[in-house]
Design a protein around this motif. Structure first.
Motif, PDB file in Angstrom:
ATOM      1  N   GLU A   1       0.789  -1.117   0.021  1.00 62.82           N
ATOM      2  CA  GLU A   1       0.126  -0.138  -0.192  1.00 62.82           C
ATOM      3  C   GLU A   1       0.935   1.166  -0.059  1.00 62.82           C
ATOM      4  OE1 GLU A   1      -2.701  -0.139   3.329  1.00 62.82           O
ATOM      5  OE2 GLU A   1      -3.854  -1.713   2.462  1.00 62.82           O
TER       6      GLU A   1
ATOM      7  N   ARG B   1       0.404   5.394   0.374  1.00 62.20           N
ATOM      8  CA  ARG B   1      -0.473   6.534   0.996  1.00 62.20           C
ATOM      9  C   ARG B   1      -0.122   7.739   0.194  1.00 62.20           C
ATOM     10  NH1 ARG B   1      -2.423   2.955   3.497  1.00 62.20           N
ATOM     11  NH2 ARG B   1      -2.200   2.163   5.605  1.00 62.20           N
TER      12      ARG B   1
ATOM     13  N   ARG C   1       3.411  13.541   1.574  1.00 63.96           N
ATOM     14  CA  ARG C   1       3.411  14.506   2.431  1.00 63.96           C
ATOM     15  C   ARG C   1       4.038  15.914   1.866  1.00 63.96           C
ATOM     16  NH1 ARG C   1       2.899  13.335   7.931  1.00 63.96           N
ATOM     17  NH2 ARG C   1       3.234  11.392   8.623  1.00 63.96           N
TER      18      ARG C   1
ATOM     19  N   ASN D   1      -7.357  16.341   3.247  1.00 58.53           N
ATOM     20  CA  ASN D   1      -6.517  15.421   2.475  1.00 58.53           C
ATOM     21  C   ASN D   1      -5.648  14.916   3.387  1.00 58.53           C
ATOM     22  OD1 ASN D   1      -8.351  15.478   0.504  1.00 58.53           O
ATOM     23  ND2 ASN D   1      -6.940  16.947  -0.718  1.00 58.53           N
ATOM     24  N   ALA D   2      -4.953  15.669   4.138  1.00 56.34           N
ATOM     25  CA  ALA D   2      -3.973  15.199   5.244  1.00 56.34           C
ATOM     26  C   ALA D   2      -4.196  14.506   6.299  1.00 56.34           C
ATOM     27  CB  ALA D   2      -3.288  16.753   5.778  1.00 56.34           C
ATOM     28  N   ARG D   3      -5.535  14.474   6.705  1.00 56.22           N
ATOM     29  CA  ARG D   3      -6.202  13.625   7.720  1.00 56.22           C
ATOM     30  C   ARG D   3      -6.511  12.277   7.065  1.00 56.22           C
ATOM     31  NH1 ARG D   3      -9.851  16.113  12.149  1.00 56.22           N
ATOM     32  NH2 ARG D   3     -10.711  14.272  11.699  1.00 56.22           N
ATOM     33  N   ASP D   4      -6.639  12.163   5.773  1.00 58.01           N
ATOM     34  CA  ASP D   4      -7.144  11.043   5.391  1.00 58.01           C
ATOM     35  C   ASP D   4      -5.878  10.028   5.365  1.00 58.01           C
ATOM     36  OD1 ASP D   4      -8.021   8.896   3.675  1.00 58.01           O
ATOM     37  OD2 ASP D   4      -8.621  10.062   2.010  1.00 58.01           O
ATOM     38  N   THR D   5      -5.993   8.970   6.236  1.00 62.29           N
ATOM     39  CA  THR D   5      -4.759   7.923   6.073  1.00 62.29           C
ATOM     40  C   THR D   5      -5.132   6.731   5.397  1.00 62.29           C
ATOM     41  OG1 THR D   5      -5.860   6.884   7.987  1.00 62.29           O
ATOM     42  CG2 THR D   5      -4.286   8.702   8.558  1.00 62.29           C
ATOM     43  N   ARG D   6      -6.109   6.669   4.396  1.00 64.07           N
ATOM     44  CA  ARG D   6      -6.513   5.539   3.530  1.00 64.07           C
ATOM     45  C   ARG D   6      -5.407   5.314   2.524  1.00 64.07           C
ATOM     46  NH1 ARG D   6     -11.953   6.766   1.069  1.00 64.07           N
ATOM     47  NH2 ARG D   6     -10.909   8.606   0.834  1.00 64.07           N
TER      48      ARG D   6
ATOM     49  N   ARG E   1      -3.641   5.171  -0.793  1.00 59.00           N
ATOM     50  CA  ARG E   1      -3.871   6.135  -2.038  1.00 59.00           C
ATOM     51  C   ARG E   1      -3.748   5.064  -3.445  1.00 59.00           C
ATOM     52  NH1 ARG E   1      -2.903  11.879  -3.495  1.00 59.00           N
ATOM     53  NH2 ARG E   1      -3.848  11.912  -5.812  1.00 59.00           N
TER      54      ARG E   1
ATOM     55  N   ASP F   1       3.628   8.391  -1.245  1.00 57.88           N
ATOM     56  CA  ASP F   1       4.508   8.511  -0.269  1.00 57.88           C
ATOM     57  C   ASP F   1       5.764   7.854  -0.717  1.00 57.88           C
ATOM     58  OD1 ASP F   1       3.796   6.032  -0.030  1.00 57.88           O
ATOM     59  OD2 ASP F   1       3.239   6.186   2.197  1.00 57.88           O
TER      60      ASP F   1
END
Length: 168
Positions: free
Chosen positions: A7, A9, A12, A64-69, A71, A149
């Motif tokens: 996965e 993400r 940043r 969007n920064a809080r979305d930890t799902r 990508r 990331d």
């Protein structure tokens, strides 16, 4: 890899760039409101619009920064990239993976074996979404540099590893 699953993400650096752009817009807005005076026609309007755009951009970036799902996901089923707005692309549908684009906008590109057959196998809603997607230039599906990331070369290497893995 976790059981053949990898996965990725969101990057940043995208969040940082979004915050920086929001701050610059806010500074332009404050400057226009407080210091531009008669030298800028409609300074209040310019300042207000810049501040409003800054606030909207900041809200979107922070959401969007809080979305930890994930990508992008690489697993036995294929490759799924959120920005394509479709389900996983099966490994058997992918002919090759390589880098493309320019220094300003680089991509990892996936070349589809049979683009028309691939499209025909998608549900109508996904087919429509893919046709209007800037990252789908059939026979290629693209993953932009900076979206994930990991550096582009690591993303490409992970995809190539999965492409070379025999399927059960």
């Amino acid at each position: 890899m976790n059981g053949g699953r990898r996965e990725f993400r969101a990057s940043r650096s995208r969040v940082q760039h979004g915050i920086l752009l929001s701050v610059v817009l806010a500074l332009v807005g404050v400057w226009a409101l407080l210091f531009a005076g008669p030298s800028v026609r409609d300074a209040e309007l310019v300042g207000g619009v810049a501040l409003a755009m800054s606030a909207v951009m900041l809200v979107v970036v922070l959401r969007n920064a809080r979305d930890t799902r994930a990508r992008m996901v690489l697993d036995r089923d294929g490759i799924w990239f959120r920005d394509w707005e479709i389900g996983p692309v099966p490994w058997a549908a992918i002919d090759d993976a390589y880098t493309s684009g320019s220094r300003l906008q680089a991509f990892v590109s996936l070349s589809l074996r049979d683009p028309e057959g691939f499209l025909a196998g998608l549900p109508e809603a996904e087919r429509k979404a893919l046709r209007g997607n800037r990252l789908a230039r059939l026979p290629e599906l693209r993953i932009p540099h900076g979206a994930l990331d990991a550096p582009l070369d690591q993303v490409l290497a992970a995809i190539k590893t999965h492409l070379g893995t025999p399927r059960a």
